[in-house]
Motif scaffolding. Sequence first.
Motif, mmCIF file in Angstrom:
data_model
loop_
_atom_site.group_PDB
_atom_site.id
_atom_site.type_symbol
_atom_site.label_atom_id
_atom_site.label_comp_id
_atom_site.label_asym_id
_atom_site.label_seq_id
_atom_site.Cartn_x
_atom_site.Cartn_y
_atom_site.Cartn_z
ATOM 1 N N ALA A 237 113.490 58.942 -69.094
ATOM 2 C CA ALA A 237 112.940 59.047 -67.740
ATOM 3 C C ALA A 237 113.635 60.153 -66.959
ATOM 4 O O ALA A 237 113.014 60.848 -66.144
ATOM 5 C CB ALA A 237 113.074 57.718 -67.006
ATOM 6 N N LEU A 238 114.929 60.321 -67.202
ATOM 7 C CA LEU A 238 115.680 61.365 -66.504
ATOM 8 C C LEU A 238 115.520 62.732 -67.180
ATOM 9 O O LEU A 238 115.478 63.761 -66.508
ATOM 10 C CB LEU A 238 117.167 60.983 -66.459
ATOM 11 N N LYS A 239 115.410 62.722 -68.511
ATOM 12 C CA LYS A 239 115.380 63.992 -69.246
ATOM 13 C C LYS A 239 113.996 64.620 -69.287
ATOM 14 O O LYS A 239 113.843 65.817 -69.038
ATOM 15 C CB LYS A 239 115.878 63.752 -70.672
ATOM 16 N N THR A 240 112.984 63.830 -69.595
ATOM 17 C CA THR A 240 111.636 64.381 -69.786
ATOM 18 C C THR A 240 110.774 64.254 -68.534
ATOM 19 O O THR A 240 110.133 65.207 -68.111
ATOM 20 C CB THR A 240 110.938 63.698 -70.972
ATOM 21 N N VAL A 241 110.753 63.049 -67.944
ATOM 22 C CA VAL A 241 109.921 62.827 -66.752
ATOM 23 C C VAL A 241 110.580 63.393 -65.505
ATOM 24 O O VAL A 241 109.915 63.711 -64.527
ATOM 25 C CB VAL A 241 109.625 61.316 -66.587
ATOM 26 N N ASN A 242 111.924 63.488 -65.537
ATOM 27 C CA ASN A 242 112.696 63.973 -64.383
ATOM 28 C C ASN A 242 112.415 63.133 -63.142
ATOM 29 O O ASN A 242 112.125 63.660 -62.067
ATOM 30 C CB ASN A 242 112.398 65.457 -64.120
ATOM 31 N N ASP A 243 112.515 61.813 -63.334
ATOM 32 C CA ASP A 243 112.246 60.884 -62.232
ATOM 33 C C ASP A 243 113.457 59.974 -62.049
ATOM 34 O O ASP A 243 113.528 58.887 -62.626
ATOM 35 C CB ASP A 243 110.996 60.057 -62.542
ATOM 36 N N PRO A 244 114.447 60.388 -61.254
ATOM 37 C CA PRO A 244 115.642 59.553 -61.048
ATOM 38 C C PRO A 244 115.328 58.233 -60.361
ATOM 39 O O PRO A 244 116.035 57.251 -60.559
ATOM 40 C CB PRO A 244 116.550 60.431 -60.181
ATOM 41 N N GLY A 245 114.264 58.186 -59.554
ATOM 42 C CA GLY A 245 113.901 56.936 -58.878
ATOM 43 C C GLY A 245 113.504 55.856 -59.867
ATOM 44 O O GLY A 245 113.943 54.709 -59.771
ATOM 45 N N MET A 246 112.675 56.207 -60.844
ATOM 46 C CA MET A 246 112.261 55.232 -61.842
ATOM 47 C C MET A 246 113.443 54.827 -62.740
ATOM 48 O O MET A 246 113.609 53.663 -63.080
ATOM 49 C CB MET A 246 111.135 55.797 -62.701
#
Length: 297
Positions: A255-264
Amino acid sequence: MKKKNLPLLSLALPGIILIFLFGYLPLAGLVIAFKDVDYAKGIWASDWVGLKNFEFFFKSSDALRVTRNTLVMNALFIVFTMVISVTIAIMLYYVGKRMLRVTQTILFLPYLISWIVASYALEAFIDARYGVVNQFLSSIGQRTVNFYYLPKWWYLIIVVCYIWKNAGYYSILYYTRLLSIDPSLYEAAEIDGASTWQKIRYITLYMLRPLIVMLCLIQIGNIFYSDFGMYYFLTRDNGMLYPVTDVIDTYIFRALKTVNDPGMGAAVGLFQSLMGFLLVVCSNKIARKIDEEGAIF
């Protein structure tokens, strides 16, 4: 009394400061789980989205899969590691006293090996072309198996690798507890005609019970957490194996590496922590009813 405790408090002060800095101060960052983080605005100025990050995770098809894999794998780790490590400790206590130092070194050595090194050793065993297993299958006229594309084998592979790395460490913990047992208990049992199995059942296992319960409680508290290095490096982050090896920690990483979504990622991490806390509290109450000495609090 306060003046007497000042030297002890001063010794504990560095540890207290470290716990505050790395254990409590970062809790303010939990607000990320409820925000749509915009790096230009910063954490506090980012838009508040409430529970949308949680909804995105729980409504996705990945939520059930990663939660199931995490719980099932960790449950297998707890059960098999406990049984095997207790068995090894008892064998050391009754049999292995002559070569104890060598045995303990051999048992503890895998615990010090990183999962990166272990991943190459595993590849040497299960590689599709040059692995030991497939070379043996070829020699007896059987079809080779490409383990890195068959998820069904990875419950067994991951559990075996975990036991190989951790069972020796836990067995030494149990063995040190066995050393504190009063030998007169075994002598009295022998006088009464107790067999070796009866001594193990009624003395050894009984004396180990508080430690077994406490270690199991600690592991249950971490049942929603996984050894990221083990899953990531052993599987080489192979998408074909996600149905079995994708756990909450690897999901957060992606989620942090590919989607770049720290909230999720923060939302999933908060869910992970809350469930772990609830499991510790519930399991501790159950453990207190079974054996008060084994309870943590």
